[in-house]
Structure formats: structure tokens, C-alpha cells
Write a protein that holds these residues in place. Structure first.
Motif, PDB file in Angstrom:
ATOM      1  N   PHE A 108       0.825  -1.198   0.000  1.00 39.11           N
ATOM      2  CA  PHE A 108       0.000   0.000   0.000  1.00 39.11           C
ATOM      3  C   PHE A 108       0.861   1.251   0.000  1.00 39.11           C
ATOM      4  CE2 PHE A 108      -4.003  -2.203   0.977  1.00 39.11           C
ATOM      5  CZ  PHE A 108      -4.866  -1.413   0.238  1.00 39.11           C
ATOM      6  N   VAL A 109       1.958   1.228   0.733  1.00 35.85           N
ATOM      7  CA  VAL A 109       2.866   2.377   0.724  1.00 35.85           C
ATOM      8  C   VAL A 109       3.439   2.562  -0.680  1.00 35.85           C
ATOM      9  CG1 VAL A 109       5.041   3.287   1.619  1.00 35.85           C
ATOM     10  CG2 VAL A 109       3.422   2.197   3.174  1.00 35.85           C
ATOM     11  N   CYS A 110       3.870   1.456  -1.298  1.00 32.62           N
ATOM     12  CA  CYS A 110       4.374   1.542  -2.675  1.00 32.62           C
ATOM     13  C   CYS A 110       3.308   2.097  -3.609  1.00 32.62           C
ATOM     14  CB  CYS A 110       4.816   0.165  -3.165  1.00 32.62           C
ATOM     15  SG  CYS A 110       6.300  -0.503  -2.381  1.00 32.62           S
ATOM     16  N   ALA A 111       2.058   1.663  -3.407  1.00 31.91           N
ATOM     17  CA  ALA A 111       0.968   2.067  -4.295  1.00 31.91           C
ATOM     18  C   ALA A 111       0.658   3.550  -4.199  1.00 31.91           C
ATOM     19  CB  ALA A 111      -0.288   1.252  -3.992  1.00 31.91           C
ATOM     20  N   PHE A 112       1.057   4.204  -3.114  1.00 30.42           N
ATOM     21  CA  PHE A 112       0.832   5.646  -3.006  1.00 30.42           C
ATOM     22  C   PHE A 112       1.832   6.436  -3.834  1.00 30.42           C
ATOM     23  CE2 PHE A 112      -2.085   4.876   0.442  1.00 30.42           C
ATOM     24  CZ  PHE A 112      -2.938   5.975   0.382  1.00 30.42           C
ATOM     25  N   PHE A 113       2.843   5.754  -4.372  1.00 30.63           N
ATOM     26  CA  PHE A 113       3.855   6.441  -5.172  1.00 30.63           C
ATOM     27  C   PHE A 113       3.893   5.975  -6.620  1.00 30.63           C
ATOM     28  CE2 PHE A 113       5.128   6.994  -0.825  1.00 30.63           C
ATOM     29  CZ  PHE A 113       5.617   8.281  -0.776  1.00 30.63           C
ATOM     30  N   THR A 114       3.119   4.940  -6.936  1.00 33.52           N
ATOM     31  CA  THR A 114       3.032   4.478  -8.319  1.00 33.52           C
ATOM     32  C   THR A 114       1.694   3.764  -8.513  1.00 33.52           C
ATOM     33  OG1 THR A 114       4.210   3.251 -10.053  1.00 33.52           O
ATOM     34  CG2 THR A 114       4.105   2.225  -7.889  1.00 33.52           C
ATOM     35  N   SER A 115       1.220   3.707  -9.733  1.00 32.54           N
ATOM     36  CA  SER A 115      -0.143   3.226 -10.006  1.00 32.54           C
ATOM     37  C   SER A 115      -0.173   1.709 -10.171  1.00 32.54           C
ATOM     38  CB  SER A 115      -0.687   3.909 -11.259  1.00 32.54           C
ATOM     39  OG  SER A 115      -0.690   5.313 -11.108  1.00 32.54           O
ATOM     40  N   VAL A 116      -0.081   0.986  -9.048  1.00 34.60           N
ATOM     41  CA  VAL A 116      -0.061  -0.481  -9.107  1.00 34.60           C
ATOM     42  C   VAL A 116      -1.108  -1.122  -8.196  1.00 34.60           C
ATOM     43  CG1 VAL A 116       2.399  -0.581  -9.722  1.00 34.60           C
ATOM     44  CG2 VAL A 116       1.725  -0.596  -7.307  1.00 34.60           C
ATOM     45  N   LEU A 117      -2.029  -0.336  -7.654  1.00 34.63           N
ATOM     46  CA  LEU A 117      -2.970  -0.886  -6.684  1.00 34.63           C
ATOM     47  C   LEU A 117      -3.875  -1.954  -7.285  1.00 34.63           C
ATOM     48  CD1 LEU A 117      -4.031  -0.829  -3.805  1.00 34.63           C
ATOM     49  CD2 LEU A 117      -5.511   1.082  -4.431  1.00 34.63           C
ATOM     50  N   ASP A 118      -4.077  -1.918  -8.598  1.00 36.02           N
ATOM     51  CA  ASP A 118      -4.899  -2.936  -9.240  1.00 36.02           C
ATOM     52  C   ASP A 118      -4.074  -4.116  -9.730  1.00 36.02           C
ATOM     53  OD1 ASP A 118      -3.591  -1.518 -11.175  1.00 36.02           O
ATOM     54  OD2 ASP A 118      -5.306  -1.311 -12.519  1.00 36.02           O
ATOM     55  N   GLY A 119      -2.826  -4.223  -9.261  1.00 31.92           N
ATOM     56  CA  GLY A 119      -1.974  -5.337  -9.654  1.00 31.92           C
ATOM     57  C   GLY A 119      -2.494  -6.662  -9.126  1.00 31.92           C
ATOM     58  N   GLU A 120      -2.293  -7.718  -9.889  1.00 31.78           N
ATOM     59  CA  GLU A 120      -2.809  -9.037  -9.515  1.00 31.78           C
ATOM     60  C   GLU A 120      -2.283  -9.494  -8.165  1.00 31.78           C
ATOM     61  OE1 GLU A 120      -2.683 -13.629 -11.272  1.00 31.78           O
ATOM     62  OE2 GLU A 120      -2.200 -11.935 -12.588  1.00 31.78           O
ATOM     63  N   TRP A 121      -1.062  -9.105  -7.802  1.00 37.59           N
ATOM     64  CA  TRP A 121      -0.473  -9.579  -6.551  1.00 37.59           C
ATOM     65  C   TRP A 121      -1.222  -9.060  -5.321  1.00 37.59           C
ATOM     66  CZ3 TRP A 121       1.548  -6.134  -9.964  1.00 37.59           C
ATOM     67  CH2 TRP A 121       1.817  -4.851  -9.514  1.00 37.59           C
ATOM     68  N   PHE A 122      -1.904  -7.930  -5.424  1.00 35.31           N
ATOM     69  CA  PHE A 122      -2.737  -7.486  -4.305  1.00 35.31           C
ATOM     70  C   PHE A 122      -3.863  -8.490  -4.055  1.00 35.31           C
ATOM     71  CE2 PHE A 122      -0.748  -3.383  -5.072  1.00 35.31           C
ATOM     72  CZ  PHE A 122      -0.675  -2.840  -3.800  1.00 35.31           C
ATOM     73  N   LEU A 123      -4.429  -9.030  -5.128  1.00 38.16           N
ATOM     74  CA  LEU A 123      -5.480 -10.034  -4.994  1.00 38.16           C
ATOM     75  C   LEU A 123      -4.902 -11.335  -4.451  1.00 38.16           C
ATOM     76  CD1 LEU A 123      -7.407  -9.396  -8.345  1.00 38.16           C
ATOM     77  CD2 LEU A 123      -7.665  -8.256  -6.131  1.00 38.16           C
ATOM     78  N   TRP A 124      -3.669 -11.674  -4.853  1.00 41.06           N
ATOM     79  CA  TRP A 124      -3.012 -12.851  -4.286  1.00 41.06           C
ATOM     80  C   TRP A 124      -2.905 -12.725  -2.765  1.00 41.06           C
ATOM     81  CZ3 TRP A 124       2.002 -13.077  -7.766  1.00 41.06           C
ATOM     82  CH2 TRP A 124       1.642 -13.446  -9.065  1.00 41.06           C
ATOM     83  N   LEU A 125      -2.498 -11.551  -2.305  1.00 44.98           N
ATOM     84  CA  LEU A 125      -2.346 -11.346  -0.867  1.00 44.98           C
ATOM     85  C   LEU A 125      -3.683 -11.489  -0.144  1.00 44.98           C
ATOM     86  CD1 LEU A 125       0.150  -8.323  -0.848  1.00 44.98           C
ATOM     87  CD2 LEU A 125       0.657 -10.724  -0.372  1.00 44.98           C
ATOM     88  N   ALA A 126      -4.743 -10.968  -0.754  1.00 47.08           N
ATOM     89  CA  ALA A 126      -6.069 -11.116  -0.163  1.00 47.08           C
ATOM     90  C   ALA A 126      -6.445 -12.589  -0.070  1.00 47.08           C
ATOM     91  CB  ALA A 126      -7.108 -10.348  -0.981  1.00 47.08           C
ATOM     92  N   VAL A 127      -6.136 -13.361  -1.102  1.00 48.43           N
ATOM     93  CA  VAL A 127      -6.427 -14.793  -1.095  1.00 48.43           C
ATOM     94  C   VAL A 127      -5.627 -15.509  -0.009  1.00 48.43           C
ATOM     95  CG1 VAL A 127      -6.109 -16.930  -2.407  1.00 48.43           C
ATOM     96  CG2 VAL A 127      -7.141 -14.945  -3.495  1.00 48.43           C
ATOM     97  N   CYS A 128      -4.333 -15.217   0.072  1.00 45.32           N
ATOM     98  CA  CYS A 128      -3.482 -15.885   1.066  1.00 45.32           C
ATOM     99  C   CYS A 128      -3.929 -15.561   2.487  1.00 45.32           C
ATOM    100  CB  CYS A 128      -2.023 -15.492   0.857  1.00 45.32           C
ATOM    101  SG  CYS A 128      -1.281 -16.205  -0.635  1.00 45.32           S
ATOM    102  N   CYS A 129      -4.310 -14.315   2.731  1.00 42.24           N
ATOM    103  CA  CYS A 129      -4.800 -13.939   4.062  1.00 42.24           C
ATOM    104  C   CYS A 129      -6.086 -14.690   4.394  1.00 42.24           C
ATOM    105  CB  CYS A 129      -5.058 -12.437   4.119  1.00 42.24           C
ATOM    106  SG  CYS A 129      -3.582 -11.397   4.151  1.00 42.24           S
ATOM    107  N   THR A 130      -7.013 -14.754   3.432  1.00 40.01           N
ATOM    108  CA  THR A 130      -8.285 -15.443   3.657  1.00 40.01           C
ATOM    109  C   THR A 130      -8.075 -16.936   3.855  1.00 40.01           C
ATOM    110  OG1 THR A 130      -9.467 -13.785   2.338  1.00 40.01           O
ATOM    111  CG2 THR A 130     -10.564 -15.890   2.676  1.00 40.01           C
ATOM    112  N   ALA A 131      -7.231 -17.536   3.033  1.00 36.37           N
ATOM    113  CA  ALA A 131      -6.971 -18.972   3.147  1.00 36.37           C
ATOM    114  C   ALA A 131      -6.260 -19.292   4.459  1.00 36.37           C
ATOM    115  CB  ALA A 131      -6.136 -19.442   1.964  1.00 36.37           C
ATOM    116  N   PHE A 132      -5.301 -18.478   4.839  1.00 35.25           N
ATOM    117  CA  PHE A 132      -4.580 -18.666   6.105  1.00 35.25           C
ATOM    118  C   PHE A 132      -5.543 -18.668   7.279  1.00 35.25           C
ATOM    119  CE2 PHE A 132      -2.510 -16.267   9.664  1.00 35.25           C
ATOM    120  CZ  PHE A 132      -1.685 -17.291  10.118  1.00 35.25           C
TER     121      PHE A 132
END
Length: 441
Positions: free
Chosen positions: A394-418
Motif C-alpha cells: 500500500f505504501v508503494c501504491a501511493f507512489f506508483t499506479s499499481v494498486l490494481d496489480g494481480e499480486w494485491f489479490l493474491w495477498l487477499a487470497v493468502c490472508c483469507t486462506a490462512f
């Protein structure tokens, strides 16, 4: 076919075949395409490209087949996983309607939409593929290896090029160049730190120890302020929330990390750029000052068009350029993830994405506290590190336009699965067993 391409193809085929027995391997093949897509790297020329340019589509088909074969053995869906799947669908549907009805510049918007909906689909399939805690760690380890591969290619194989003092010339789906590339690479360091600290798997730990210097060196060459701040935020998060023996190891590792940075960051340009983060308005460099102008223009654009103007509308659309014409009359990036999403897919699109990530991350934090109270510091550390990686991104995303990157969704999946795996009744019963019942003398 060159040797690297041959190894890449062999790994992809091997993972695809292995997924017929264990679906998570299909997700590893998809991760491999993300970090080492033949379309973006030198070894992809020749036979790999002649076979197909759509390796992401091939990997998605493998994921679908693997999950269909093992559909009856999947984990029972929790309310959290159902909510996350609903949010993935809502994100894609919202983007579809904005792209179809409100996009000011359809050619660019369609490209971004194509990446977004495919990322939502792949992430949904990842959620189905993760069946055990070992699957979560295996997927996270694949991220470390992916980042390590990029680091190896940059440091030893001479990929990329230094332009204006920064590493450019390498790309990921949804992230390009120094800013976007370093944001993706900064995923790898906290995760590598987790495997080294926990030592739950010696192979993971040793491989992470080898990958970490390569990742760090590549990030330093990118010289991105967002990546620097993101890694600092991740380190603070881990130190603040880690408990017990894990905290002691975290302190040691962060200390070693600081020593490594001080040792490896010999270029004065790195320190000049880092110090510019904290500069006064009079001392701020042109890049930082202009970025503030972009942000103000994006806020004005969002106020005028709150439902969105299509992917990357700020500012790679004729409408977007009008808001920055007074200081930069050309297609440019807004260099801010939340503003990029809100201007592109609307305020509603931003809220859907933030809800998916925040709700999943909260589950991981709550699960980490559960494990901490149970005295399982290593599993608690995994939840803390997942939070730290989300904070970093999220800190990185405030300095470049990557918030819609697929890896953000990966992290959401890993958190939910964990969280879902931790709360599974069979796991809870195992935790409640006495040492004698477990066969421990």
C-alpha cells in the motif's frame, strides 16, 4: 531454444502435470508466468513465442482443469472466502461496465480491463487451489523465487538498463519500470524474511537467504522512494507485532537487513533520493513536486467524474490530459494507486478493491493473534508478515499506479486462506489435543 527457455518450459510443464495431483502447483505455474513471462524476458524469443504468446491463458486453463479434477476434495467454503469471491466478481463486473460505457479512451482502458479481470479470475482459482497451510507457504515461497529470478537476471545476466540513474527495461503484468518493478520486488523481501526467521522448512530458508541479496540489490538499482518507504513500513510492522521467540529473530534479521542496506547502498544517488522524501517544500526535487500536481489534478478529475473514466484514465486519456495540460500536456501516470483506481474504475471500484484487501488482511491479523495466544509463534509470525507485506504494497501504491496489480489479490487470497485453514474444525481439534494424545512423551 536456449537453455533458459528450455528450463522454463520444463518447469511449466512439470508444474502443470503435478497440478493433476495437487492443484496448488497450477497456481505456481501461473506465478511463474507472472514473474518470468516469455513476453517480457529475453529468453522468450524463438520457440516459446512461436508456441504461443498467451502463456497466462494457458496457465489459467491448467488451473481450471486441476481444480475441476479435485473439486470434491476442496476445502469447505467459509463465509470469508465466499465474500472474497463475491468481491472479485464485483470488481470485474464494475470494471466491465465502466470500460464499456464510461471509458474516455477505450484502447487503453480495454488493455487495463483485460489484465484486471484475468487477475480476478486467476486469484479466484488460487483460492480454490489452496487446500492446506503448506499450500499457502508454498505459494508465498514461489513469490520469493520469482523475485529472486528477476534479481538474478538483473544482477548476473545484465537484464534491464540504467537510465537517469535508475534501473529500467523490465516489466511485469500491470507494473513496469523502476517504480512498478520495485513495488513487485518488495513483495519478496518480507516473505524471504519470514522463511528465514521461522525456519519451518530449511530448504525454503536457505533458498530465501540466497534470493534476498539479489532482490535487495535490484530494488536499490531501481532507486524508488516508494519501495524504500514500503520496506521500512513492513519492517516496523513486523517488529511491532511479532511476539515471543519470533520477535527476537525478527529483531536480529531486521538488524542484518539494515547492515546489508548500508553495505550495498554505496551509490550517493540512492541516499540523495531517499533523503528527498523528507525534504522541505523549498528543497523538494522536481519529480516530487510535479507528483503533487498530478495528485491534485486527479482529485479534481474524480470530483468531476466519480463513476470513473476507464482504466488508466488519469492521465492516459484525452480527458485526463486536460487536467494536467497546464504543466504537462501529454499522457502520463498519476503515480498514485488509490487515485488511479478511483479515476479509472470509479469511487465504487476503489471501495470494492479496498474492502477485499482490508477485510482479508484483518482476518490474517486476527488469526495471528489467535496463534500468538496459543503459543505458536511461527504461525503467528506468518499472519504478521502477511500484514507487513500488505502495508508495504500500500505504501508503494501511493507512489506508483499499481494498486490494481494481480499480486494485491493474491495477498487477499493468502490472508483469507490462512485464516480459513486456521479456523477449520479439524485444525482446532488438533490444537486442543494434549501432548499424550499426540503421541509426544
Amino acid at each position: 531454444m536456449n537453455l533458459t527457455a528450455l528450463v522454463w518450459f520444463a518447469c511449466f510443464v512439470g508444474l502443470s502435470l503435478a497440478s493433476l495431483r495437487r492443484p496448488i502447483y497450477a497456481s505456481l505455474a501461473n506465478s511463474m508466468v507472472f514473474f518470468a513471462s516469455p513476453a517480457f524476458w529475453w529468453f522468450g524469443g524463438g520457440m516459446l513465442r512461436s508456441m504461443t504468446l498467451r502463456w497466462s491463458l494457458v496457465s489459467a486453463c491448467v488451473m481450471i482443469i486441476a481444480n475441476v479434477i479435485h473439486w470434491n476434495s476442496r476445502r469447505e467454503s467459509t463465509d470469508a472466502s465466499k465474500r472474497l469471491l463475491f468481491l472479485f466478481g464485483a470488481i470485474a463486473i464494475n470494471a466491465f461496465f465502466v470500460n464499456a460505457m464510461l471509458a474516455d479512451y477505450p484502447p487503453e482502458s480495454s488493455k487495463v480491463f483485460d489484465i484486471l479481470w484475468k487477475g480476478c479470475l486467476a486469484s479466484a482459482l488460487l483460492l480454490f487451489s489452496i487446500r492446506t497451510e503448506q499450500d499457502v507457504e508454498l505459494f508465498l515461497f514461489s513469490i520469493v523465487l520469482g523475485c529472486g529470478f528477476v534479481g538474478y537476471e538483473v544482477v548476473f545476466a545484465g537484464q534491464g538498463s540504467i537510465e537517469r540513474g535508475r534501473l529500467e527495461g523490465f516489466s511485469f503484468p500491470g507494473a513496469q519500470g523502476a517504480n512498478g518493478g520495485s513495488a513487485v520486488l518488495s513483495l519478496g523481501l518480507p516473505l524471504a524474511g519470514y522463511f528465514i526467521i521461522s525456519m519451518r522448512n530449511q530448504f525454503y530458508a536457505i533458498a530465501s537467504l540466497l534470493c534476498a541479496p539479489l532482490i535487495l540489490e535490484t530494488i536499490l538499482r531501481c532507486n524508488s522512494r516508494g519501495a524504500y518507504l514500503g520496506l521500512i513500513a513492513a519492517g516496523i510492522t513486523i517488529l511491532a507485532l511479532a511476539r515471543g521467540a519470533a520477535r527476537k529473530r525478527a529483531i536480529i534479521l531486521c538488524t542484518l537487513g539494515v547492515v546489508a542496506v548500508l553495505t550495498m547502498a554505496q551509490n550517493d544517488a540512492i541516499w540523495e533520493r531517499f533523503n528527498s522524501i523528507f525534504a522541505s517544500e523549498e528543497e523538494r526535487d522536481g519529480s516530487a513536486s510535479e507528483r503533487l500536481l498530478y495528485w491534485k489534478a486527479a482529485l479534481h478529475m474524480i470530483g468531476d467524474y466519480p463513476l470513473g473514466s476507464g482504466g488508466e484514465a488519469a492521465f492516459t486519456s484525452p480527458r485526463g490530459v486536460e487536467y494536467i495540460r497546464h504543466f504537462r500536456p501529454e499522457f502520463r501516470s498519476v503515480h498514485n494507486g488509490p487515485l488511479d483506481i478511483a479515476a479509472g474504475w470509479g469511487i465504487q471500484g476503489l471501495l470494492l478493491l479496498l474492502t477485499a484487501i482490508a477485510s482479508s488482511t484483518w482476518l490474517a491479523v486476527r488469526t495471528a493473534f489467535h496463534y500468538s495466544h496459543a503459543g505458536d509463534s511461527n504461525r503467528a509470525l506468518l499472519g504478521v508478515v502477511l500484514l507487513a507485506v500488505v502495508v508495504d504494497q500500500f505504501v508503494c501504491a501511493f507512489f506508483t499506479s499499481v494498486l490494481d496489480g494481480e499480486w494485491f489479490l493474491w495477498l487477499a487470497v493468502c490472508c483469507t486462506a490462512f485464516a480459513g485453514i486456521a479456523m477449520d474444525p479439524s485444525n482446532l481439534e488438533e490444537e486442543l489435543e494434549t501432548p499424550a494424545e499426540k503421541g509426544i512423551p
